[in-house]
Design an enzyme around this catalytic site. Structure first.
Site, mmCIF file in Angstrom:
data_model
loop_
_atom_site.group_PDB
_atom_site.id
_atom_site.type_symbol
_atom_site.label_atom_id
_atom_site.label_comp_id
_atom_site.label_asym_id
_atom_site.label_seq_id
_atom_site.Cartn_x
_atom_site.Cartn_y
_atom_site.Cartn_z
ATOM 1 N N LYS A 12 2.018 1.954 -5.152
ATOM 2 C CA LYS A 12 2.675 1.404 -6.350
ATOM 3 C C LYS A 12 1.849 1.648 -7.608
ATOM 4 O O LYS A 12 2.386 1.915 -8.670
ATOM 5 C CB LYS A 12 2.884 -0.116 -6.194
ATOM 6 C CG LYS A 12 3.911 -0.474 -5.149
ATOM 7 C CD LYS A 12 4.174 -1.972 -5.132
ATOM 8 C CE LYS A 12 3.060 -2.770 -4.509
ATOM 9 N NZ LYS A 12 2.860 -2.555 -3.082
ATOM 10 N N ARG A 31 -10.225 -2.988 5.007
ATOM 11 C CA ARG A 31 -9.816 -2.933 6.410
ATOM 12 C C ARG A 31 -9.027 -1.656 6.695
ATOM 13 O O ARG A 31 -8.290 -1.162 5.840
ATOM 14 C CB ARG A 31 -8.912 -4.130 6.746
ATOM 15 C CG ARG A 31 -9.645 -5.438 6.816
ATOM 16 C CD ARG A 31 -8.699 -6.586 7.118
ATOM 17 N NE ARG A 31 -7.799 -6.853 6.004
ATOM 18 C CZ ARG A 31 -6.830 -7.758 6.027
ATOM 19 N NH1 ARG A 31 -6.621 -8.465 7.128
ATOM 20 N NH2 ARG A 31 -6.059 -7.962 4.984
ATOM 21 N N GLN A 56 2.194 -6.445 -3.320
ATOM 22 C CA GLN A 56 2.574 -6.541 -1.899
ATOM 23 C C GLN A 56 3.931 -5.849 -1.694
ATOM 24 O O GLN A 56 4.187 -4.869 -2.382
ATOM 25 C CB GLN A 56 2.598 -8.001 -1.416
ATOM 26 C CG GLN A 56 1.215 -8.638 -1.323
ATOM 27 C CD GLN A 56 0.762 -9.242 -2.643
ATOM 28 O OE1 GLN A 56 1.497 -9.960 -3.281
ATOM 29 N NE2 GLN A 56 -0.453 -8.939 -3.055
ATOM 30 N N GLY A 113 -4.117 -4.743 -4.640
ATOM 31 C CA GLY A 113 -5.091 -3.720 -5.017
ATOM 32 C C GLY A 113 -4.330 -2.483 -5.425
ATOM 33 O O GLY A 113 -3.701 -1.848 -4.592
ATOM 34 N N HIS A 114 -4.308 -2.193 -6.713
ATOM 35 C CA HIS A 114 -3.580 -1.020 -7.187
ATOM 36 C C HIS A 114 -4.570 0.035 -7.687
ATOM 37 O O HIS A 114 -5.346 -0.218 -8.596
ATOM 38 C CB HIS A 114 -2.601 -1.422 -8.294
ATOM 39 C CG HIS A 114 -1.456 -2.256 -7.787
ATOM 40 N ND1 HIS A 114 -0.561 -2.897 -8.595
ATOM 41 C CD2 HIS A 114 -1.069 -2.532 -6.523
ATOM 42 C CE1 HIS A 114 0.326 -3.530 -7.841
ATOM 43 N NE2 HIS A 114 0.035 -3.331 -6.583
ATOM 44 N N LEU A 172 4.005 12.249 0.769
ATOM 45 C CA LEU A 172 4.668 13.247 1.609
ATOM 46 C C LEU A 172 3.647 14.267 2.112
ATOM 47 O O LEU A 172 3.724 14.753 3.234
ATOM 48 C CB LEU A 172 5.761 13.947 0.781
ATOM 49 C CG LEU A 172 6.703 14.869 1.532
ATOM 50 C CD1 LEU A 172 7.523 14.102 2.559
ATOM 51 C CD2 LEU A 172 7.641 15.599 0.564
ATOM 52 N N ASP A 231 0.811 -1.217 0.000
ATOM 53 C CA ASP A 231 0.000 0.000 0.000
ATOM 54 C C ASP A 231 0.845 1.268 0.000
ATOM 55 O O ASP A 231 0.442 2.289 0.544
ATOM 56 C CB ASP A 231 -0.971 0.024 1.203
ATOM 57 C CG ASP A 231 -1.718 -1.280 1.336
ATOM 58 O OD1 ASP A 231 -2.277 -1.722 0.324
ATOM 59 O OD2 ASP A 231 -1.721 -1.863 2.435
ATOM 60 N N VAL A 279 -8.387 -3.817 -1.127
ATOM 61 C CA VAL A 279 -9.015 -5.119 -1.396
ATOM 62 C C VAL A 279 -10.083 -5.444 -0.359
ATOM 63 O O VAL A 279 -11.199 -5.817 -0.691
ATOM 64 C CB VAL A 279 -7.937 -6.236 -1.426
ATOM 65 C CG1 VAL A 279 -8.573 -7.602 -1.605
ATOM 66 C CG2 VAL A 279 -6.943 -5.966 -2.544
HETATM 67 P P1 IMP Z 1 -2.539 -13.011 1.761
HETATM 68 O O1 IMP Z 1 -1.602 -12.483 0.740
HETATM 69 O O2 IMP Z 1 -3.990 -12.816 1.415
HETATM 70 O O3 IMP Z 1 -2.234 -14.449 2.118
HETATM 71 O O4 IMP Z 1 -2.329 -12.172 3.119
HETATM 72 C C1 IMP Z 1 -1.121 -12.272 3.874
HETATM 73 C C2 IMP Z 1 -0.740 -10.918 4.456
HETATM 74 O O5 IMP Z 1 -0.362 -10.042 3.402
HETATM 75 C C3 IMP Z 1 -1.871 -10.192 5.198
HETATM 76 O O6 IMP Z 1 -1.280 -9.452 6.271
HETATM 77 C C4 IMP Z 1 -2.429 -9.233 4.174
HETATM 78 O O7 IMP Z 1 -3.046 -8.119 4.771
HETATM 79 C C5 IMP Z 1 -1.147 -8.846 3.453
HETATM 80 N N1 IMP Z 1 -1.381 -8.420 2.068
HETATM 81 C C6 IMP Z 1 -1.632 -9.202 1.004
HETATM 82 N N2 IMP Z 1 -1.755 -8.464 -0.109
HETATM 83 C C7 IMP Z 1 -1.543 -7.193 0.248
HETATM 84 C C8 IMP Z 1 -1.483 -5.963 -0.483
HETATM 85 O O8 IMP Z 1 -1.627 -5.907 -1.723
HETATM 86 N N3 IMP Z 1 -1.239 -4.843 0.255
HETATM 87 C C9 IMP Z 1 -1.024 -4.893 1.586
HETATM 88 N N4 IMP Z 1 -1.047 -6.006 2.313
HETATM 89 C C10 IMP Z 1 -1.297 -7.158 1.640
#
Ligand code: IMP
Length: 427
Positions: A16, A301, A222, A40-41, A330, A13, A298
Site C-alpha cells: 500500500k 517477522r 492493515q 508499516g508503509h 507480479l 503488506d 514493523v
Molecule cells: P495488532 O494490530 O498489533 O493487534 O495485531 C493483530 C494482527 O494483525 C496480527 O496478526 C498482526 O500481525 C496483524 N497486523 C497488524 N498490523 C499489520 C500490518 O500493518 N500488516 C500486516 N499485518 C498486520
C-alpha cells in the site's frame, strides 16, 4: 475528479505504501483513518527508503497529512518517527501534519498489556505488541485519553485515575506492578508541548478541503481480512479496515471517500497467527518469501506465503467496497514454471466459494486450485502492458475474472515509477 480511498484487500503488506505515495503525488491531502503504529508503509524514492508507521504517506511528498480520529496514536512513537524521517531529510511541521484532537492515545500501559496477554495466551493472535487492541478497548470502554487531553493538563489527573482504576486491576491479575499515576502524569505533561502544535480538527480540515475542491486520498492500514468484523476473527486487528471506516475515522460522510482501490498482492502472505488456506509450507513458499522479501516492516517477522486465493479477494472486494484493484509484486512470480490460483474451497466434501465465518471452518477449508502457465521473461520494472509477457497478462486477466474486479493499477517493482496505470482512480 473524485477522492480515492486505498485499502488492503488481503492480510496486509500488499504494498500500500508505494501506491499511496504514487497517488498522493496527485492528491492535495492524505488522511489516515484507522490503525496505529502497527502499520508499516515502505516508500522507496530513488535511493531513499522511508519506513512510515503513524505518519500518513503524504508527508513524503510534502502534502498536508491528517492523522484522523479513527487512528490510535502513541505520541512517543509519533515523535520518534518524526525525528527518524527528519534525519532522512523530511521535516515534519504543523503545516504538514495535523493530529485529530479526538484521536485516542496509546500509552505504555497499552503496549505492556498487549505483551502480557500475548505472552500468557494459549492461543496467540500474533499481534505487533504495539498496544493497538488495548487502546481501542479503552476507546470503546469510554475511559481512553485522547489527543485533546494533552491540551488541558489540569484535566489529566482525573482521567488517569479513571483509566488506572481499570488497568491496575488487570495488571494485578497478570502479576504485574500497578501503573503509578503520578509518573504517568509527569510523562504526559512532558510530552504534551511537543505534540500539541500538531493537534487540530480532522473533520474541519476535510470540510475546508472539500469546499476548496481539493482532492483527498484516504490511506488505509492493515487489510480487510484483518478487519475486526469482516476478517478472520479472532486473528484480526482491533479496528475496521474496510473502506467504510474512512468516513467514520476521518469525519466525513460516506459519499466523500470516492473511488475505493483495493491493493492486492499477486500471491498471498500473512504475518501472525490464524487461518491461511493457500499457505505453502514447502520450498515454493520459501521461494515466494525470498523473492518477495517477505519480512514484516514493523516486527521483522517472517511472513507466511502461499498461492493467490481468489475466494478471499472476491469476498474482500465485496465487504471492503472495492471498485478496482492495484495488483502488486507480479515480478515475484517471474520464472515460476506454473502458478496456482485457488478458485474455491472444499469443506466436508462440499464446494464452498466464500470463507466461512467461524474459525474452525476457516482452518479446515481445503483450497482447490486452477493451474496457469508461468512466464520466463522479467516483468520487473515494466511500465506498460506491451512490456508484459503474454502469460503474465493471462494471469492478471484470470484474477480479474475470478475476483469480480478489474485492475486499475499494476505495480512491477518497489520503485515509484514502475507502475502501470490502466484506469486513473481519481477520474
Ligand atoms: P495488532 O494490530 O498489533 O493487534 O495485531 C493483530 C494482527 O494483525 C496480527 O496478526 C498482526 O500481525 C496483524 N497486523 C497488524 N498490523 C499489520 C500490518 O500493518 N500488516 C500486516 N499485518 C498486520
Amino acid at each position: 475528479m473524485t477522492n480515492v480511498t486505498v485499502i488492503g484487500a488481503q492480510w496486509g503488506d500488499e504494498g500500500k505504501g508505494k501506491i499511496i505515495d504514487w497517488l498522493s503525488n496527485r492528491a492535495e491531502m492524505v488522511v489516515r483513518f484507522q490503525g496505529g503504529n502497527n502499520a508499516g508503509h515502505t516508500i522507496v524514492v530513488g535511493d531513499k527508503t522511508y519506513k512510515l508507521s503513524l505518519l500518513p504517506s503524504g508527508v513524503v511528498q510534502g502534502k498536508r497529512s491528517i492523522i484522523g480520529n479513527g487512528v490510535v496514536v502513541d505520541p512517543w512513537s509519533l515523535l520518534d518517527e518524526i525525528a527518524r524521517v527528519g534525519a532522512a531529510g523530511l521535516t515534519i511541521t504543523p503545516d504538514i501534519l495535523v493530529l485529530a484532537e479526538n484521536a485516542v492515545l496509546v500509552l505504555p500501559l497499552h503496549r505492556e498489556l498487549d505483551g502480557m496477554r500475548e505472552d500468557a495466551a494459549a492461543q496467540k493472535i500474533g499481534t505487533t505488541k504495539r498496544g493497538i487492541g488495548p487502546s481501542y478497548e479503552d476507546k470503546v470502554g469510554r475511559r481512553a485519553l485522547r489527543a485533546i487531553d494533552l491540551m488541558d493538563p489540569a484535566s489529566l489527573p482525573a482521567k488517569i485515575e479513571k483509566l488506572l482504576a481499570h488497568h491496575n486491576v488487570l495488571r494485578r491479575g497478570f502479576g504485574h506492578a500497578e501503573v503509578d499515576a503520578a509518573a504517568l502524569l509527569v510523562s504526559l505533561k512532558e510530552i504534551a508541548p511537543k505534540i500539541t502544535p500538531f493537534i487540530g480538527s480532522s473533520w474541519r480540515e476535510l470540510d475546508a478541503a472539500k469546499r476548496a475542491g481539493k482532492r483527498i486520498l484516504f490511506e488505509g492500514a492493515q487489510a480487510v481480512l484483518l478487519d475486526i468484523d469482516h476478517g478472520t476473527y479472532p486473528f484480526v486487528t482491533s479496528s475496521n479496515t474496510v473502506a467504510g471506516q474512512a468516513a467514520a475515522g476521518a469525519g466525513v460522510g460516506p459519499r466523500e471517500i470516492g473511488t475505493v482501490l483495493g491493493i492486492v498482492k499477486s500471491y498471498t502472505t500473512r504475518v501472525g497467527e490464524g487461518p491461511f488456506p493457500t499457505e505453502l509450507k514447502d520450498a515454493t513458499g520459501e521461494k515466494l518469501g525470498e523473492r518477495g522479501h517477505e519480512f514484516g516492516t514493523v516486527t521483522g517477522r517472517k511472513r507466511r506465503c502461499g498461492w493467490f486465493d481468489a475466494v478471499l479477494v472476491r469476498q474482500t472486494v465485496i465487504t471492503g467496497g472495492v471498485d478496482g484493484i492495484c495488483l502488486t509484486k507480479l515480478d515475484v512470480l517471474d520464472g515460476f514454471e506454473e502458478l496456482k490460483v485457488c478458485t474455491h474451497y472444499e469443506l466436508d466434501g462440499k464446494r464452498v466459494d466464500y470463507l466461512p465465518a467461524d474459525a474452525n471452518s476457516q482452518a479446515l477449508v481445503k483450497p482447490v486450485y486452477e493451474t496457469l502457465e508461468g512466464w520466463t521473461d522479467s516483468t520487473r520494472g515494466a511500465r506498460s502492458w506491451a512490456q508484459l509477457p503474454a502469460n503474465a497478462i493471462k494471469y492478471v486477466r484470470r484474477i480479474e475474472e475470478l475476483i469480480g474486479a478489474q485492475v486499475a493499477l499494476l505495480s512491477t517493482s518497489p520503485d515509484r515509477d514502475d507502475t502501470i496505470m490502466v484506469r486513473d482512480p481519481f477520474l
